[in-house]
Design an enzyme around this catalytic site. Structure first.
Site, short mmCIF file in Angstrom:
data_model
loop_
_atom_site.label_atom_id
_atom_site.label_comp_id
_atom_site.label_asym_id
_atom_site.label_seq_id
_atom_site.Cartn_x
_atom_site.Cartn_y
_atom_site.Cartn_z
N SER A 95 0.82 -1.21 0.00
CA SER A 95 0.00 0.00 0.00
C SER A 95 0.85 1.26 0.00
O SER A 95 0.42 2.31 0.45
CB SER A 95 -1.03 0.00 1.14
N THR A 197 0.99 1.87 4.50
CA THR A 197 1.04 3.32 4.31
C THR A 197 1.92 3.87 5.41
O THR A 197 1.71 3.56 6.58
CB THR A 197 -0.36 3.92 4.49
N THR A 215 1.52 6.87 0.29
CA THR A 215 0.64 5.70 0.15
C THR A 215 0.26 5.46 -1.30
O THR A 215 0.33 6.38 -2.13
CB THR A 215 -0.67 5.93 0.95
N ARG A 225 -9.85 8.33 -7.04
CA ARG A 225 -10.09 8.45 -5.59
C ARG A 225 -8.80 8.89 -4.87
O ARG A 225 -7.72 8.40 -5.13
CB ARG A 225 -10.55 7.10 -5.05
N VAL A 226 -8.96 9.83 -3.95
CA VAL A 226 -7.84 10.27 -3.11
C VAL A 226 -8.27 10.12 -1.66
O VAL A 226 -9.41 10.46 -1.31
CB VAL A 226 -7.47 11.74 -3.42
N GLY A 227 -7.39 9.63 -0.83
CA GLY A 227 -7.70 9.46 0.59
C GLY A 227 -7.14 10.59 1.43
O GLY A 227 -6.92 11.70 0.95
N ASP A 228 -6.90 10.26 2.68
CA ASP A 228 -6.43 11.27 3.63
C ASP A 228 -4.94 11.57 3.53
O ASP A 228 -4.48 12.65 3.89
CB ASP A 228 -6.69 10.76 5.06
N THR A 248 -3.38 6.37 9.41
CA THR A 248 -3.42 5.29 8.44
C THR A 248 -4.79 4.63 8.54
O THR A 248 -5.49 4.80 9.53
CB THR A 248 -2.29 4.27 8.71
N GLY A 249 -5.16 3.90 7.50
CA GLY A 249 -6.47 3.25 7.53
C GLY A 249 -7.41 3.88 6.53
O GLY A 249 -6.97 4.49 5.54
N GLY A 251 -9.13 6.26 4.71
CA GLY A 251 -8.95 7.70 4.58
C GLY A 251 -10.22 8.51 4.63
O GLY A 251 -10.24 9.63 5.15
C1 SD4 Z 1 -5.98 5.96 2.24
N1 SD4 Z 1 -5.10 6.08 4.46
O1 SD4 Z 1 -5.71 6.20 1.07
C2 SD4 Z 1 -4.86 5.50 3.16
C3 SD4 Z 1 -4.82 4.02 3.14
C4 SD4 Z 1 -3.93 3.36 4.13
O2 SD4 Z 1 -2.68 1.55 4.70
O3 SD4 Z 1 -3.57 3.90 5.15
N2 SD4 Z 1 -3.53 2.14 3.87
O4 SD4 Z 1 -7.12 6.04 2.68
#
Ligand code: SD4
Length: 339
Positions: A95, A197, A215, A225-228, A248-249, A251
């Site tokens: 990731s 990540t 990440t 798509r974009v996360g946090d 992490t996790g 987003g």
């Molecule tokens: C996201 N926070 O793009 C990231 C994903 C992640 O381990 O942490 N993966 O949402």
């Protein structure tokens, strides 16, 4: 009122300020001794822990690399950048960077951001074909008038800066994607135990703080798509007077609660890094109708004093911590104790 002024007047009015013996030397040590009316938390640690590196997940080599930069007198910004590059180049980490799992169309797209001790920030979002997006984010911060570059523009900028074009999809991640395609479940896959990540925070011997986060985002995300992780205040936030936090996790959940910014602001109000991480997780799980049983979020935080905190929704979140010459992987405490 400026924070420094507030602290001074709090001392005069007895508004819960305790000053330890070693607190004459510098402002941040004074800050660390603030006991707030809100939490009743007092830092007993009068000698700041420096240098220090903390990073999400089991990332010993990345943390060691960052620690070495600090030991050799390098800048705290170099430390977090160099540390994150280790995970970006690690093809086994699925990731982050090369070998990251692709989006549902089979494209690996990377997100990263970096913050320095001056509160400067740079980020790149949805970048293909460039492995070291953390360094690209730094270039955005240092060499452009902007803070974020996205997609093709970011990639074009990378080539202008001499970054190498490379295929980020490895055989292993291609195979995993092909297996996923058989069912193509729409639900974003976010397992609880194995993320990589990397969010990293470091403090140098002068007490200056920087942070970085990189990440490939959620496996099999929708294209675009974009996360946090690359978003200021979401996946990362640093305030050199207070501390830093990283996430992490899933987003989407971090973004909806502006998690890393929230943690730093809670520390500003006097919470310890641990208390602040716990509160940020509570903001997610205690929402009415929260679906938290089905996703993971984990936070790490450090304050100016070098006190650290970590908390996640579920078991198995861990972090690496380098301090006092030791680099350890530590299991985080977590919210959901029901099996
Ligand atoms: C996201 N926070 O793009 C990231 C994903 C992640 O381990 O942490 N993966 O949402």
């Amino acid at each position: 009122m400026k924070r420094r002024k507030f602290i001074q007047s709090a001392a005069l009015t007895g508004l819960g300020l305790t000053v330890g013996t070693a607190l004459t030397a510098c402002e941040d040590e004074k800050n660390a001794a603030v006991k707030t009316a809100a939490t009743g938390t007092t830092s007993t640690n009068t000698k700041p822990v420096r240098p220090l590196v903390i990073a999400t997940w089991n990332t010993p080599l990345a943390v060691e690399t960052a620690a070495k930069v600090l030991q050799n007198g390098g800048s705290v910004l170099d430390a977090v950048e160099q540390g994150c590059r280790i995970e970006e180049a690690n093809e086994k980490g699925q990731s982050v960077g090369k070998g990251g799992l692709p989006d549902r169309d089979g494209n690996v797209t990377l997100d990263a951001c970096i913050m320095d001790k001056h509160g400067n920030y740079g980020a790149v979002l949805g970048v293909k074909n460039i492995m070291h997006v953390i360094s690209l984010a730094r270039k955005v911060m240092e060499d452009t008038p902007h803070v974020m570059l996205v997609g093709e523009g970011a990639e074009k900028f990378a080539y202008e800066k001499g970054f190498k074009k490379e295929d980020l999809l490895t055989e292993a991640s291609k195979k995993a994607w092909e297996e996923w395609k058989v069912k193509s479940e729409y639900k974003p896959i976010i397992n609880i135990e194995n993320h990589d990540t990397i969010g990293m925070l470091a403090i140098d011997k002068n007490g200056d703080i920087s942070g970085a986060c990189t990440t490939s985002g959620l496996a099999y995300k929708m294209a675009g798509r974009v996360g946090d992780s690359p978003i200021i205040g979401g996946g990362l936030f640093v305030d050199n007077e207070i501390g830093g936090a990283s996430a992490t996790g899933l987003g989407e959940e971090v973004l909806k609660t502006v998690g890393s910014f929230l943690i730093v602001e809670l520390m500003r109000q006097g919470k310890s890094p641990q208390e602040a991480c716990e509160e940020a997780i509570r903001r997610i799980v205690e929402k009415p109708n929260s679906d938290f049983k089905n996703f993971q979020v984990g936070y790490i935080a450090v304050n100016k004093q070098g006190e650290t905190g970590a908390y996640s929704i579920h078991e198995y979140f861990s972090y690496n911590l380098y301090k006092e010459k030791e680099n350890k992987n530590i299991q985080s405490d977590f919210y959901n104790k029901t099996k």
